[in-house]
Design a protein around this motif. Structure first.
Motif, short mmCIF file in Angstrom:
data_model
loop_
_atom_site.label_atom_id
_atom_site.label_comp_id
_atom_site.label_asym_id
_atom_site.label_seq_id
_atom_site.Cartn_x
_atom_site.Cartn_y
_atom_site.Cartn_z
N CYS A 60 0.87 -1.22 0.01
CA CYS A 60 0.00 0.03 -0.11
C CYS A 60 0.93 1.31 -0.05
CB CYS A 60 -0.98 -0.04 1.24
SG CYS A 60 -2.00 1.37 1.24
N PRO A 61 1.26 1.70 -1.10
CA PRO A 61 2.12 2.81 -1.24
C PRO A 61 1.51 4.10 -0.77
CG PRO A 61 2.21 1.66 -3.27
CD PRO A 61 0.98 1.11 -2.37
N THR A 62 0.31 4.37 -0.81
CA THR A 62 -0.02 5.50 -0.12
C THR A 62 -0.05 5.49 1.33
OG1 THR A 62 -2.29 4.34 0.01
CG2 THR A 62 -1.90 5.54 -1.86
N LEU A 63 0.41 4.54 2.07
CA LEU A 63 0.88 4.63 3.64
C LEU A 63 2.09 5.36 3.87
CD1 LEU A 63 -0.60 1.19 5.27
CD2 LEU A 63 -1.42 3.65 5.48
N GLU A 64 2.82 5.70 2.81
CA GLU A 64 4.33 6.09 3.38
C GLU A 64 4.26 7.15 4.32
OE1 GLU A 64 8.17 7.70 0.56
OE2 GLU A 64 6.24 7.79 -0.28
N ARG A 65 3.70 8.27 4.33
CA ARG A 65 3.61 9.11 5.30
C ARG A 65 3.36 8.47 6.72
NH1 ARG A 65 0.01 11.50 8.08
NH2 ARG A 65 -1.78 10.71 6.84
N THR A 66 2.33 7.90 6.60
CA THR A 66 1.96 7.12 8.13
C THR A 66 3.01 6.16 8.57
OG1 THR A 66 -0.41 7.23 7.55
CG2 THR A 66 0.14 5.63 9.10
N LEU A 67 3.72 5.38 7.70
CA LEU A 67 4.88 4.53 8.01
C LEU A 67 5.91 5.30 8.48
CD1 LEU A 67 4.04 1.82 5.38
CD2 LEU A 67 3.75 1.52 7.77
N LYS A 68 6.31 6.37 7.84
CA LYS A 68 7.49 7.30 8.36
C LYS A 68 7.11 7.64 9.57
CE LYS A 68 10.05 11.04 6.72
NZ LYS A 68 10.00 12.37 6.69
N GLU A 69 5.99 8.27 9.84
CA GLU A 69 5.67 8.56 11.41
C GLU A 69 5.91 7.56 12.37
OE1 GLU A 69 4.24 11.47 14.04
OE2 GLU A 69 4.78 11.68 12.04
N ARG A 71 7.73 5.20 12.31
CA ARG A 71 9.28 5.05 12.44
C ARG A 71 10.07 5.94 13.21
NH1 ARG A 71 8.91 3.52 7.29
NH2 ARG A 71 10.11 5.31 6.43
N GLU A 72 9.43 7.34 13.15
CA GLU A 72 9.97 8.37 13.53
C GLU A 72 9.30 8.89 15.04
OE1 GLU A 72 9.97 11.59 10.56
OE2 GLU A 72 11.40 10.47 9.47
N ASN A 73 8.29 8.41 15.32
CA ASN A 73 7.54 9.04 16.46
C ASN A 73 7.64 7.95 17.72
OD1 ASN A 73 5.70 9.82 18.61
ND2 ASN A 73 4.26 10.41 17.12
N ASP A 74 8.65 8.25 18.57
CA ASP A 74 8.54 7.24 19.95
C ASP A 74 7.27 7.15 20.48
OD1 ASP A 74 11.44 6.85 19.14
OD2 ASP A 74 12.11 8.67 20.46
N ASP A 75 6.59 7.72 20.44
CA ASP A 75 5.15 7.84 21.19
C ASP A 75 3.82 7.30 20.39
OD1 ASP A 75 6.38 8.25 23.66
OD2 ASP A 75 6.30 10.68 23.23
N ILE A 76 4.24 6.53 19.19
CA ILE A 76 3.22 6.39 18.34
C ILE A 76 2.06 5.71 18.97
CG2 ILE A 76 4.17 4.09 17.34
CD1 ILE A 76 2.58 7.10 15.30
N GLU A 77 2.23 4.93 19.87
CA GLU A 77 1.09 4.23 20.52
C GLU A 77 0.01 5.27 20.89
OE1 GLU A 77 4.45 3.69 21.24
OE2 GLU A 77 4.43 1.40 20.76
N ASP A 78 0.47 6.53 21.19
CA ASP A 78 -0.46 7.42 21.81
C ASP A 78 -1.43 7.68 20.56
OD1 ASP A 78 0.68 7.32 24.17
OD2 ASP A 78 1.88 9.06 24.20
N PHE A 79 -1.00 7.65 19.43
CA PHE A 79 -1.84 8.05 18.07
C PHE A 79 -2.39 6.75 17.41
CE2 PHE A 79 1.52 11.22 19.13
CZ PHE A 79 0.62 12.29 19.28
N ALA A 80 -2.49 5.64 17.99
CA ALA A 80 -2.71 4.53 17.43
C ALA A 80 -4.18 4.57 16.60
CB ALA A 80 -2.84 3.29 18.34
N GLY A 81 -5.15 5.37 17.13
CA GLY A 81 -6.36 5.56 16.76
C GLY A 81 -6.20 6.33 15.46
N GLU A 82 -5.26 7.14 15.24
CA GLU A 82 -5.18 8.00 13.98
C GLU A 82 -4.43 7.09 13.05
OE1 GLU A 82 -3.36 11.57 14.80
OE2 GLU A 82 -4.40 11.99 16.77
#
Length: 164
Positions: A60-69, A71-82
């Motif tokens: 799913c190439p359209t997930l590039e921005r999300t996958l980058k986020e 990898r770069e966000n140490d607190d990504i679990e806080d944004f799991a819903g997003e």
């Protein structure tokens, strides 16, 4: 309702692959909780890894921005819903997020001419997240990935034994 084809179950068994975790993407975003399931938290942790992220991106190439986020966000679990909403919005063709488990083959046996005889399995598994349109599609992808892993390990064993 159409049943899951028995031949696919047999093929999954024959290829030593199984579904470990199955998540229905549309219902991920229906949770009333701020926090999504533990299984989705596992996905976020695994998607942090470059190889897993690249595998999902290839589907799913359209997930590039999300996958980058991720990898770069140490607190990504806080944004799991997003992230779950991004999966739903960006990967509309895919309805399932599935973690597959593939038994890694080892101890390959070959004839002197390099003809395959047998290999061992058990104890060592490769886990991969995949996106799938439905469960039949998921089984087909899982079998394809398991076959590719077997072929890679078989070729590696042949090279190590000097048969190629």
């Amino acid at each position: 309702m159409k049943k899951f084809p028995k031949n696919l179950l047999n093929d999954m068994y024959d290829n030593n692959v199984r579904f470990d975790k199955i998540m229905h993407i549309p219902t991920l975003i229906c949770s009333i909780s701020e926090r999504v399931s533990d299984e989705f938290q596992d996905f976020l942790g695994d998607a942090y890894q470059e190889k897993q992220s690249a595998d999902i991106l290839a589907q799913c190439p359209t997930l590039e921005r999300t996958l980058k986020e991720i990898r770069e966000n140490d607190d990504i679990e806080d944004f799991a819903g997003e992230v779950a909403q991004d999966l739903y919005r960006e990967c509309g063709d895919f309805e399932f997020l599935i973690n597959i488990e593939i038994a890694i083959p080892y101890n390959f046996k070959f004839s002197e001419e390099g003809k395959y005889f047998s290999n061992s399995l058990g104890g060592i598994y490769q886990m991969q997240w995949i996106l799938a349109k439905d469960m039949v599609n998921a089984a087909e992808i899982a079998i394809e990935r398991a076959t590719a892993l077997w072929e890679k390990e078989c070729e590696k064993a042949k090279r190590e034994k000097g048969l190629v």
